[in-house]
Write an enzyme that holds these catalytic residues in place. Structure first.
Site, short mmCIF file in Angstrom:
data_model
loop_
_atom_site.label_atom_id
_atom_site.label_comp_id
_atom_site.label_asym_id
_atom_site.label_seq_id
_atom_site.Cartn_x
_atom_site.Cartn_y
_atom_site.Cartn_z
N CYS A 48 10.30 1.09 36.64
CA CYS A 48 9.98 1.27 38.17
C CYS A 48 11.23 1.37 38.80
O CYS A 48 11.85 0.51 39.04
CB CYS A 48 9.20 -0.05 38.75
N CYS A 51 11.84 -0.96 41.97
CA CYS A 51 12.25 -2.49 41.07
C CYS A 51 13.84 -2.33 41.11
O CYS A 51 14.47 -3.36 41.38
CB CYS A 51 11.49 -2.86 39.79
#
Length: 134
Positions: A48, A51
């Site tokens: 991600c 993230c």
């Protein structure tokens, strides 16, 4: 101040939350749950990109606070696991996580503040979550 990090996943989060609540040393600490994507085993980086961008900003902002902080790093799984509409954290009425990363302030048994995936990398949005709860 200090930030204590504890890791969890869908199978261990409830136990981690119970332990956090029952530990007397946590009474005066601010508790957060940071819902994250797991690392991709082929790259050893999160799958991600949000993230990857938000996680260091969140830790730095929390460490700059005068407050003692606990952060439960709740790893949602690999991409197919997280994309499942029936993922436990998507359907849990306490969390209702729609994207990762999501940062929630956890007081006792409920969410007292949250930043969604598109907000979690902004220090000026993180700092208000450190304010004393009412």
């Amino acid at each position: 101040m200090s930030v204590k990090k504890v890791d969890a996943d869908p199978s261990t989060l409830e136990k981690v939350l119970e332990d956090l609540k029952s530990d007397e040393s946590n009474r005066n600490k601010i508790n957060f749950i940071l819902f994250l994507a797991n690392n991709d085993p082929t790259t050893n980086r999160s799958w991600c990109p949000d993230c990857v961008r938000a996680e260091p900003v969140i830790y730095k902002t929390l460490e700059e606070s005068a407050e003692e902080v606990n952060v439960i790093r709740a790893y949602a799984g690999d991409r197919p696991t997280w994309r499942n509409p029936m993922h436990p954290w998507r359907v849990d009425p306490r969390f209702k996580v729609t994207g990762v990363p999501t940062l929630v302030r956890w007081d006792g048994d409920s969410v007292k503040g949250r930043l969604e995936d598109h907000q979690a990398h902004v220090p000026n949005l993180i700092r208000p979550l450190l304010a004393p709860s009412t």
